[in-house]
Design a protein around this motif. Sequence first.
Motif, PDB file in Angstrom:
ATOM      1  N   ILE B  11       0.840  -1.208   0.000  1.00 18.05           N
ATOM      2  CA  ILE B  11       0.000   0.000   0.000  1.00 18.05           C
ATOM      3  C   ILE B  11       0.871   1.252   0.000  1.00 18.05           C
ATOM      4  O   ILE B  11       0.617   2.212  -0.729  1.00 18.05           O
ATOM      5  CB  ILE B  11      -0.944  -0.021   1.221  1.00 18.05           C
ATOM      6  CG1 ILE B  11      -1.997  -1.109   1.016  1.00 18.05           C
ATOM      7  CG2 ILE B  11      -1.622   1.308   1.417  1.00 18.05           C
ATOM      8  CD1 ILE B  11      -2.810  -1.417   2.244  1.00 18.05           C
ATOM      9  N   THR B  12       1.970   1.220   0.806  1.00 13.36           N
ATOM     10  CA  THR B  12       2.846   2.395   0.831  1.00 13.36           C
ATOM     11  C   THR B  12       3.481   2.621  -0.538  1.00 13.36           C
ATOM     12  O   THR B  12       3.527   3.751  -1.036  1.00 13.36           O
ATOM     13  CB  THR B  12       3.954   2.199   1.888  1.00 13.36           C
ATOM     14  OG1 THR B  12       3.362   1.739   3.091  1.00 13.36           O
ATOM     15  CG2 THR B  12       4.685   3.483   2.130  1.00 13.36           C
ATOM     16  N   GLY B  13       3.949   1.543  -1.164  1.00 15.12           N
ATOM     17  CA  GLY B  13       4.544   1.680  -2.497  1.00 15.12           C
ATOM     18  C   GLY B  13       3.540   2.186  -3.506  1.00 15.12           C
ATOM     19  O   GLY B  13       3.846   3.052  -4.337  1.00 15.12           O
ATOM     20  N   PHE B  14       2.306   1.670  -3.418  1.00 20.67           N
ATOM     21  CA  PHE B  14       1.270   2.124  -4.351  1.00 20.67           C
ATOM     22  C   PHE B  14       1.002   3.612  -4.178  1.00 20.67           C
ATOM     23  O   PHE B  14       0.915   4.363  -5.161  1.00 20.67           O
ATOM     24  CB  PHE B  14      -0.016   1.325  -4.115  1.00 20.67           C
ATOM     25  CG  PHE B  14      -1.167   1.799  -4.947  1.00 20.67           C
ATOM     26  CD1 PHE B  14      -1.238   1.471  -6.300  1.00 20.67           C
ATOM     27  CD2 PHE B  14      -2.153   2.573  -4.389  1.00 20.67           C
ATOM     28  CE1 PHE B  14      -2.290   1.928  -7.076  1.00 20.67           C
ATOM     29  CE2 PHE B  14      -3.206   3.034  -5.165  1.00 20.67           C
ATOM     30  CZ  PHE B  14      -3.274   2.702  -6.504  1.00 20.67           C
ATOM     31  N   LEU B  15       0.930   4.071  -2.900  1.00 21.58           N
ATOM     32  CA  LEU B  15       0.668   5.491  -2.657  1.00 21.58           C
ATOM     33  C   LEU B  15       1.816   6.345  -3.186  1.00 21.58           C
ATOM     34  O   LEU B  15       1.590   7.407  -3.776  1.00 21.58           O
ATOM     35  CB  LEU B  15       0.480   5.738  -1.155  1.00 21.58           C
ATOM     36  CG  LEU B  15      -0.855   5.277  -0.578  1.00 21.58           C
ATOM     37  CD1 LEU B  15      -0.862   5.469   0.917  1.00 21.58           C
ATOM     38  CD2 LEU B  15      -1.994   6.034  -1.208  1.00 21.58           C
ATOM     39  N   LEU B  16       3.058   5.863  -2.992  1.00 18.24           N
ATOM     40  CA  LEU B  16       4.211   6.643  -3.470  1.00 18.24           C
ATOM     41  C   LEU B  16       4.181   6.756  -4.982  1.00 18.24           C
ATOM     42  O   LEU B  16       4.393   7.835  -5.552  1.00 18.24           O
ATOM     43  CB  LEU B  16       5.512   5.991  -2.998  1.00 18.24           C
ATOM     44  CG  LEU B  16       5.847   6.171  -1.516  1.00 18.24           C
ATOM     45  CD1 LEU B  16       7.067   5.357  -1.169  1.00 18.24           C
ATOM     46  CD2 LEU B  16       6.098   7.615  -1.204  1.00 18.24           C
ATOM     47  N   ILE B  17       3.910   5.620  -5.668  1.00 17.92           N
ATOM     48  CA  ILE B  17       3.892   5.653  -7.128  1.00 17.92           C
ATOM     49  C   ILE B  17       2.726   6.519  -7.611  1.00 17.92           C
ATOM     50  O   ILE B  17       2.854   7.295  -8.563  1.00 17.92           O
ATOM     51  CB  ILE B  17       3.800   4.214  -7.677  1.00 17.92           C
ATOM     52  CG1 ILE B  17       5.106   3.491  -7.402  1.00 17.92           C
ATOM     53  CG2 ILE B  17       3.501   4.217  -9.170  1.00 17.92           C
ATOM     54  CD1 ILE B  17       5.061   2.021  -7.691  1.00 17.92           C
ATOM     55  N   TYR B  18       1.584   6.408  -6.909  1.00 13.75           N
ATOM     56  CA  TYR B  18       0.417   7.201  -7.285  1.00 13.75           C
ATOM     57  C   TYR B  18       0.708   8.691  -7.146  1.00 13.75           C
ATOM     58  O   TYR B  18       0.275   9.513  -7.971  1.00 13.75           O
ATOM     59  CB  TYR B  18      -0.761   6.796  -6.400  1.00 13.75           C
ATOM     60  CG  TYR B  18      -2.042   7.532  -6.688  1.00 13.75           C
ATOM     61  CD1 TYR B  18      -2.742   7.297  -7.874  1.00 13.75           C
ATOM     62  CD2 TYR B  18      -2.541   8.454  -5.790  1.00 13.75           C
ATOM     63  CE1 TYR B  18      -3.900   7.981  -8.140  1.00 13.75           C
ATOM     64  CE2 TYR B  18      -3.706   9.141  -6.048  1.00 13.75           C
ATOM     65  CZ  TYR B  18      -4.385   8.899  -7.224  1.00 13.75           C
ATOM     66  OH  TYR B  18      -5.536   9.582  -7.492  1.00 13.75           O
ATOM     67  N   ALA B  19       1.484   9.054  -6.084  1.00 10.14           N
ATOM     68  CA  ALA B  19       1.815  10.464  -5.892  1.00 10.14           C
ATOM     69  C   ALA B  19       2.832  10.937  -6.920  1.00 10.14           C
ATOM     70  O   ALA B  19       2.847  12.110  -7.292  1.00 10.14           O
ATOM     71  CB  ALA B  19       2.360  10.683  -4.476  1.00 10.14           C
TER      72      ALA B  19
END
Lengths: 166, 91
Positions: B11-19
């Motif tokens: 989830i953290t990686g997804f949020l970082l990539i999304y940002a």
Amino acid sequence: MINRYENVVIETVSRLLVPALQLFGLYVIAHGHGSPGGGFQGGCILAASFILMVIAYDIRVAKSHMSENLNTILCCLGVFIYGGIGLLCVILGGNFLDYSVLHKILPVDPVKARYMGILGVEIGVGMAVMAVMISIFLNIASRGEHEGHENSVSVSAGVSDRRNNE
Amino acid sequence: MKIIAFFATFITGFLLIYATVDMPDWGDPNSPPNAHVSPRYIEKVILETATPNIVTAVLADYRGYDTFGESVVIFTAGIICLMLLRRTSDD
């Protein structure tokens, strides 16, 4: 402890290389205004020349050129120069690290005073970085033994004995 | 426990990539840092500090406080290594 392993090729090449490295390190610090470089890079090159000396000879030979006490003093003096220049600007009536007020004590105009302030700060950073790199390397390579230590031989023997038993 | 760790990482990686998708393009001349701070430095650095190398001028003059912190960090690291690794006569 890194013991000396006599090798004519390595010792001769490093004897030629160390002065050139140190000169290049000083050049990188002093010429940080006009070309890539500065205190951090030049300090690392100076420390690398010392580490080359430790690897090519041994720690005792290298320490005879640069004692650990002097090294620690340089480490503190580098940060002191940086903070001292910053505080000098405050004393002369400017902000912290506002070098343009240094024109009151230097025979230059305020713009050139900022140039000189940058140079002084880079010299401080170079000294601190060089001394810290050498200090960390020496403490790891010699397992924390130093010249003022009373029973460094027995302590190191104890450590190697324990290693052998394991 | 491993499954929770995996989902936290995912989830953290997804949020970082999304940002990251919202970030301005690399070298975009209209992005905020390139539109305000960089032109100011490029135009005024010679006039204000007489230093041809903009990187050095920003490092040691405009951002001098930050560099002071960096050198204090290095100094602290060296002193801590000295304190931890050095043998005293009573141990």
